[in-house]
Design a protein around this motif. Sequence first.
Motif, PDB file in Angstrom:
ATOM      1  N   ARG A 209       6.510  53.214  -4.591  1.00  0.00           N
ATOM      2  CA  ARG A 209       6.820  53.342  -6.075  1.00  0.00           C
ATOM      3  C   ARG A 209       8.900  53.314  -5.485  1.00  0.00           C
ATOM      4  NH1 ARG A 209       7.705  58.443  -4.819  1.00  0.00           N
ATOM      5  NH2 ARG A 209       7.259  58.599  -6.363  1.00  0.00           N
TER       6      ARG A 209
ATOM      7  N   ASP B   3      10.596  57.879   0.319  1.00  0.00           N
ATOM      8  CA  ASP B   3       9.429  58.711  -0.298  1.00  0.00           C
ATOM      9  C   ASP B   3       8.329  59.349   0.754  1.00  0.00           C
ATOM     10  OD1 ASP B   3       6.388  58.520  -0.983  1.00  0.00           O
ATOM     11  OD2 ASP B   3       6.531  56.125  -1.856  1.00  0.00           O
ATOM     12  N   TRP B   4       8.851  60.454  -0.322  1.00  0.00           N
ATOM     13  CA  TRP B   4       7.689  61.814   0.507  1.00  0.00           C
ATOM     14  C   TRP B   4       6.696  62.001   0.398  1.00  0.00           C
ATOM     15  CZ3 TRP B   4      11.579  64.230   2.966  1.00  0.00           C
ATOM     16  CH2 TRP B   4      12.426  64.465   2.982  1.00  0.00           C
TER      17      TRP B   4
ATOM     18  N   HIS C  17      12.164  56.404  -6.230  1.00  0.00           N
ATOM     19  CA  HIS C  17      12.330  57.391  -5.289  1.00  0.00           C
ATOM     20  C   HIS C  17      14.152  57.614  -5.400  1.00  0.00           C
ATOM     21  CE1 HIS C  17      13.208  54.437  -2.037  1.00  0.00           C
ATOM     22  NE2 HIS C  17      11.259  54.286  -2.102  1.00  0.00           N
TER      23      HIS C  17
ATOM     24  N   THR D  34      10.527  53.275   3.313  1.00  0.00           N
ATOM     25  CA  THR D  34      10.814  52.217   1.876  1.00  0.00           C
ATOM     26  C   THR D  34      12.038  51.464   1.794  1.00  0.00           C
ATOM     27  OG1 THR D  34      13.485  53.643   1.349  1.00  0.00           O
ATOM     28  CG2 THR D  34      11.150  54.775   0.942  1.00  0.00           C
TER      29      THR D  34
END
Length: 235
Positions: free
Chosen positions: A95, A103-104, A99, A125
């Motif tokens: 992702r 990246d929660w 983001h 990340t």
Amino acid sequence: MTERPDEHSETPLRKRFLRSFVRWLVIGVVLTWSLAAMILLAARWIDPPTTAVHIERRLQAWLHHTPYRERYKFVPLSQISPDLQHAVIAAEDGRFYQHNGFDWHQIQIAAEDDLEGGRTRGASTITQQVVKNLFFGTGRSILRKGAEFTLAPVAEIVLGKRRILEIYLNVVEWGPGIYGAESACRYYDGNAARNIDRQQAARLAAILPAPLKRRPERMNNYSALILERMRQIGW
């Protein structure tokens, strides 16, 4: 029992020392953070000549009296195969373009794995890894995580996605003394990074989580998974 006259004077002295220590510690942390932020800003235009990881490996080789040859060549993102760019993103940070440095979703998964006592999944990340590579090396600590957490948004703002990816692909460790896509492609495949195909790219991306232990030719299963992730993303 009578108190000695100097007992009252010692307590304020300790308090003054503690306050002074804390004040200078805070000043030191702020100055160090500011310097790191300025280095990130400069990295928008200047290619990093070295990183904390590079320095750490040189020091380890020196301390252990082991041979060490560094391969490091910084090349523009345009000279790195899109297949390799996509394979690394699919493997390390699917992702990346969605983001803002964190990246929660992956952080939540990692936290749940920890609570359940299962295998911990990495949640860093590419942005966080750039910060770690440039400033902190491979060590782990709460202080490093805290600094990384505050610097990742700065990297996103001052560098942007394209430059972050360019720096990561050029400084990341790809084997003993092998740093960056160009060096890795020439070492493992005898080819320039711009000429790497999808299969080669997936195998190279597959060794990034453990570059000192893995070899591309042994990563068939994981590289197949990376290729599937690329297909799902639309690459």
